[in-house]
Design a protein around this motif. Sequence first.
Motif, short mmCIF file in Angstrom:
data_model
loop_
_atom_site.label_atom_id
_atom_site.label_comp_id
_atom_site.label_asym_id
_atom_site.label_seq_id
_atom_site.Cartn_x
_atom_site.Cartn_y
_atom_site.Cartn_z
N ARG A 136 0.86 -1.20 0.00
CA ARG A 136 0.00 0.00 0.00
C ARG A 136 0.89 1.24 0.00
O ARG A 136 1.80 1.35 0.83
CB ARG A 136 -0.91 0.03 1.24
N THR A 137 0.63 2.14 -0.93
CA THR A 137 1.43 3.36 -1.04
C THR A 137 0.53 4.55 -1.42
O THR A 137 -0.62 4.35 -1.83
CB THR A 137 2.50 3.22 -2.15
N PHE A 138 1.08 5.75 -1.32
CA PHE A 138 0.30 6.95 -1.64
C PHE A 138 0.95 7.76 -2.76
O PHE A 138 0.38 8.74 -3.22
CB PHE A 138 0.15 7.82 -0.39
N ASP A 139 2.16 7.37 -3.15
CA ASP A 139 2.91 8.14 -4.12
C ASP A 139 3.45 7.16 -5.17
O ASP A 139 4.13 6.18 -4.82
CB ASP A 139 4.07 8.82 -3.35
N PRO A 140 3.16 7.40 -6.46
CA PRO A 140 3.60 6.47 -7.50
C PRO A 140 5.13 6.26 -7.52
O PRO A 140 5.59 5.18 -7.88
CB PRO A 140 3.15 7.15 -8.80
N VAL A 141 5.90 7.26 -7.07
CA VAL A 141 7.36 7.11 -7.04
C VAL A 141 7.75 6.04 -6.01
O VAL A 141 8.59 5.17 -6.25
CB VAL A 141 8.04 8.47 -6.72
#
Length: 387
Positions: A260-265
């Motif tokens: 789970r992440t919030f930033d595509p980088v």
Amino acid sequence: MDSPMLAAMSDLAVEMRAIRHDIHRHPELGFNELRTAALVAGRLRAWGITVHERIGKTGLVGVLNAGTSERAIGLRADMDALPIHEATGAPHASIHQGISHSCGHDGHTAMLLCAARYLAQTRRFNGRVHLIFQPAEEGQAGAQAMIDDGLFERFPCAEIYALHNWPSLPAGTVATRPGPIMAAADRFEVTVRGTGGHAAQPHLTSDTILCAAQIVTGANTLVARRIDPNAAAVLSVTCIHGGTAHNILPSEVRVTGTVRTFDPVVQDKIEAALRELVEGTAKAAGCTAAIEYVRYYPATINDAECVKHVLETSRALFGRALVSDTPAATSEDFAFMLRKVPGAYVWLGQGSDNHAASLHHPRYDFNDEVLATGAALLAALAERRLT
Ligand SMILES: [Zn+2]
Ligand SMILES: [Zn+2]
């Protein structure tokens, strides 16, 4: 309840509750929301709203016009239930074995229907409201299915809004935040293969169990050691399958998990690091490993201007609104719609006293007390943007 909008919604509360209980009693899984969609279409038509069905299989859109402007605001609710056996004991509990509205989408549908009814009755706006009832939010990307069916070409929206009930917030509290509010959800499955054999002769095998264990341990260091501590991410290994007996080293082990992440980088970095780890660990262990990495929901990213509109509208209606400090690590397919159209995803507090169960829990039930609040907010978000 002091504003005329809230008073009107309170008048509709009995009907809204009856609709919510009807949908709750008859839950349907993703892309099977036939009864629910028919109920929604029937109500919308009865209130003089044009209905377009079968968009994204079981999705539908109601179109409501007033005045001369072409400007349109989209309001979205999800309709699907979950494969969970309900344990609320409520009089309106699910009649379907093993299926229930444990995420409160029955409440979302009822609130949007009520907002539709109010907007159809009053028509105090200039433009168009697109009432989007989507299927299959729970892991099947019903929002994307509607987009693939030409949702925004057929029903262009200048902005789009959606509510999700939120059990950990006090009942009726409206909360949102600019930027990321829900995480991107990825899943991975690693298959480790090697030479199996007798457990007493490990030197003649390549031990897939040990290799899988090293991959699990290594994967759990990626967020801590490879990602900037100021960024947020979660990696969880959730399944390990391999082996059949105490004296056999298996030739194959599978390891499954989620990211789970919030930033595509950050998302790119974790995927690349995991691929490297899997390949390198397998090589060092004399095994081979294949990884399937699927990005199934992107992060839900709110538009700052639309968030401002939500906060101002909530303060005007209820005298308060909350800006959340942090996003949630759960995910949401409204993210697909927000990639096409600026908008905001908003949490509506359910209260923790008699609705203590969390989302996706067998004892969870939507709090009827907040139906009017949510319906008023949805209606006002459209009305105030189409003056
Ligand atoms: Zn859910
Ligand atoms: Zn949900």
